[in-house]
Design a protein around this motif. Structure first.
Motif, PDB file in Angstrom:
ATOM      1  N   LEU A 182       0.811  -1.220   0.000  1.00 57.63           N
ATOM      2  CA  LEU A 182       0.000   0.000   0.000  1.00 57.63           C
ATOM      3  C   LEU A 182       0.844   1.270   0.000  1.00 57.63           C
ATOM      4  O   LEU A 182       0.560   2.195  -0.766  1.00 57.63           O
ATOM      5  N   HIS A 183       1.868   1.341   0.822  1.00 59.86           N
ATOM      6  CA  HIS A 183       2.729   2.534   0.815  1.00 59.86           C
ATOM      7  C   HIS A 183       3.327   2.750  -0.574  1.00 59.86           C
ATOM      8  O   HIS A 183       3.363   3.873  -1.082  1.00 59.86           O
ATOM      9  N   GLY A 184       3.805   1.675  -1.185  1.00 59.82           N
ATOM     10  CA  GLY A 184       4.384   1.768  -2.521  1.00 59.82           C
ATOM     11  C   GLY A 184       3.378   2.233  -3.560  1.00 59.82           C
ATOM     12  O   GLY A 184       3.702   3.052  -4.429  1.00 59.82           O
ATOM     13  N   LEU A 185       2.157   1.727  -3.460  1.00 55.32           N
ATOM     14  CA  LEU A 185       1.111   2.148  -4.398  1.00 55.32           C
ATOM     15  C   LEU A 185       0.831   3.643  -4.284  1.00 55.32           C
ATOM     16  O   LEU A 185       0.704   4.341  -5.298  1.00 55.32           O
ATOM     17  N   PHE A 186       0.713   4.127  -3.058  1.00 50.63           N
ATOM     18  CA  PHE A 186       0.462   5.561  -2.869  1.00 50.63           C
ATOM     19  C   PHE A 186       1.634   6.399  -3.364  1.00 50.63           C
ATOM     20  O   PHE A 186       1.439   7.436  -3.992  1.00 50.63           O
ATOM     21  N   ASN A 187       2.839   5.945  -3.086  1.00 47.98           N
ATOM     22  CA  ASN A 187       4.013   6.665  -3.547  1.00 47.98           C
ATOM     23  C   ASN A 187       4.027   6.734  -5.076  1.00 47.98           C
ATOM     24  O   ASN A 187       4.244   7.798  -5.667  1.00 47.98           O
ATOM     25  N   GLU A 188       3.798   5.605  -5.716  1.00 51.58           N
ATOM     26  CA  GLU A 188       3.778   5.565  -7.188  1.00 51.58           C
ATOM     27  C   GLU A 188       2.650   6.423  -7.757  1.00 51.58           C
ATOM     28  O   GLU A 188       2.844   7.145  -8.740  1.00 51.58           O
ATOM     29  N   ALA A 189       1.474   6.337  -7.144  1.00 48.94           N
ATOM     30  CA  ALA A 189       0.321   7.101  -7.641  1.00 48.94           C
ATOM     31  C   ALA A 189       0.542   8.602  -7.495  1.00 48.94           C
ATOM     32  O   ALA A 189       0.269   9.371  -8.429  1.00 48.94           O
ATOM     33  N   THR A 190       1.046   9.036  -6.344  1.00 46.90           N
ATOM     34  CA  THR A 190       1.252  10.471  -6.167  1.00 46.90           C
ATOM     35  C   THR A 190       2.364  10.982  -7.081  1.00 46.90           C
ATOM     36  O   THR A 190       2.292  12.110  -7.566  1.00 46.90           O
ATOM     37  N   LYS A 191       3.353  10.151  -7.334  1.00 47.98           N
ATOM     38  CA  LYS A 191       4.398  10.555  -8.296  1.00 47.98           C
ATOM     39  C   LYS A 191       3.825  10.619  -9.712  1.00 47.98           C
ATOM     40  O   LYS A 191       4.191  11.506 -10.489  1.00 47.98           O
ATOM     41  N   LEU A 192       2.931   9.701 -10.061  1.00 49.01           N
ATOM     42  CA  LEU A 192       2.284   9.743 -11.378  1.00 49.01           C
ATOM     43  C   LEU A 192       1.376  10.968 -11.518  1.00 49.01           C
ATOM     44  O   LEU A 192       1.128  11.438 -12.625  1.00 49.01           O
ATOM     45  N   ALA A 193       0.890  11.484 -10.407  1.00 46.30           N
ATOM     46  CA  ALA A 193       0.073  12.699 -10.449  1.00 46.30           C
ATOM     47  C   ALA A 193       0.947  13.949 -10.421  1.00 46.30           C
ATOM     48  O   ALA A 193       0.499  15.027 -10.806  1.00 46.30           O
ATOM     49  N   GLY A 194       2.182  13.817  -9.977  1.00 50.02           N
ATOM     50  CA  GLY A 194       3.050  14.965  -9.775  1.00 50.02           C
ATOM     51  C   GLY A 194       3.841  15.395 -10.988  1.00 50.02           C
ATOM     52  O   GLY A 194       3.545  15.022 -12.129  1.00 50.02           O
ATOM     53  N   ALA A 195       4.884  16.176 -10.726  1.00 48.38           N
ATOM     54  CA  ALA A 195       5.686  16.799 -11.782  1.00 48.38           C
ATOM     55  C   ALA A 195       6.341  15.788 -12.709  1.00 48.38           C
ATOM     56  O   ALA A 195       6.505  16.038 -13.896  1.00 48.38           O
ATOM     57  N   SER A 196       6.705  14.629 -12.185  1.00 48.78           N
ATOM     58  CA  SER A 196       7.324  13.618 -13.041  1.00 48.78           C
ATOM     59  C   SER A 196       6.285  12.751 -13.744  1.00 48.78           C
ATOM     60  O   SER A 196       6.630  11.849 -14.493  1.00 48.78           O
ATOM     61  N   GLY A 197       5.018  13.056 -13.508  1.00 54.36           N
ATOM     62  CA  GLY A 197       3.927  12.294 -14.115  1.00 54.36           C
ATOM     63  C   GLY A 197       2.958  13.199 -14.848  1.00 54.36           C
ATOM     64  O   GLY A 197       3.351  13.944 -15.747  1.00 54.36           O
ATOM     65  N   ALA A 198       1.714  13.160 -14.441  1.00 55.99           N
ATOM     66  CA  ALA A 198       0.643  13.867 -15.148  1.00 55.99           C
ATOM     67  C   ALA A 198       0.803  15.384 -15.158  1.00 55.99           C
ATOM     68  O   ALA A 198       0.417  16.040 -16.124  1.00 55.99           O
ATOM     69  N   LYS A 199       1.374  15.960 -14.094  1.00 56.95           N
ATOM     70  CA  LYS A 199       1.582  17.414 -14.096  1.00 56.95           C
ATOM     71  C   LYS A 199       2.629  17.821 -15.114  1.00 56.95           C
ATOM     72  O   LYS A 199       2.579  18.905 -15.671  1.00 56.95           O
ATOM     73  N   GLY A 200       3.590  16.942 -15.356  1.00 57.13           N
ATOM     74  CA  GLY A 200       4.687  17.278 -16.254  1.00 57.13           C
ATOM     75  C   GLY A 200       4.549  16.686 -17.642  1.00 57.13           C
ATOM     76  O   GLY A 200       5.461  16.798 -18.451  1.00 57.13           O
TER      77      GLY A 200
END
Length: 134
Positions: free
Chosen positions: A89-107
C-alpha cells in the motif's frame, strides 16, 4: 487575568477538514484523474496555442487535486493495520502520487501517463473497498 488568555482554546485539534466526517472514497481521486486524461487527449487533438495553454493549466490543477485526495486517503483513512495487511500500500500511494506529480501527469500531456495514474488509483481503490468490507 488577561483577556486574550480567556479566549485561547484549551484544546487544539486538526483534521483534513473542519469537521472530520469519516467519509473517504478513492472515487474523488479517480474523477480528477479522469479529467487529467481527458484534458491530455483534448490537448493532443488541438493545435490552438491558447487552448493548449489553458488545457495545461487546468490539467496541472486537476493533477494537484488527485494528489490531495490520495494524500487524504493515505494519511487519514488507512491505519497501521491496513499497511500490515497490505504491505504494498505505501508503494502504491508513492507511485500514484508521483504519477500525479511533476514527473507524471503534471509534467506530461501524454494520455498514457494519465492511464497509468488511473490504474494505480484502481489498485488503491480495490484495497480500500476490501478494508471497508472488513
Amino acid at each position: 487575568m488577561r483577556l486574550s488568555r480567556l479566549f485561547t482554546p484549551r484544546t487544539v485539534v486538526s483534521a483534513h477538514c473542519d469537521l472530520p466526517c469519516g467519509v473517504y472514497d478513492p472515487a474523488q481521486a479517480r474523477i480528477e484523474a479522469e479529467s487529467v486524461k481527458a484534458i491530455c487527449e483534448k490537448y493532443q487533438a488541438n493545435d490552438n496555442a491558447e487552448f493548449r495553454t489553458r488545457a495545461l493549466i487546468i490539467k496541472e490543477q486537476r493533477a494537484e487535486l488527485v494528489k490531495h485526495h490520495l494524500w487524504v486517503l493515505w494519511t487519514d483513512y488507512f491505519k497501521p493495520a491496513h499497511f500490515e495487511k497490505y504491505p504494498q500500500l505505501h508503494g502504491l500511494f508513492n507511485e500514484a502520487t508521483k504519477l500525479a506529480g511533476a514527473s507524471g501527469a503534471k509534467g506530461s500531456a501524454d494520455p498514457a501517463t494519465a492511464e497509468q495514474l488511473l490504474a494505480k488509483i484502481d489498485e488503491i481503490a480495490k484495497i480500500f473497498w476490501e478494508t471497508k468490507q472488513a
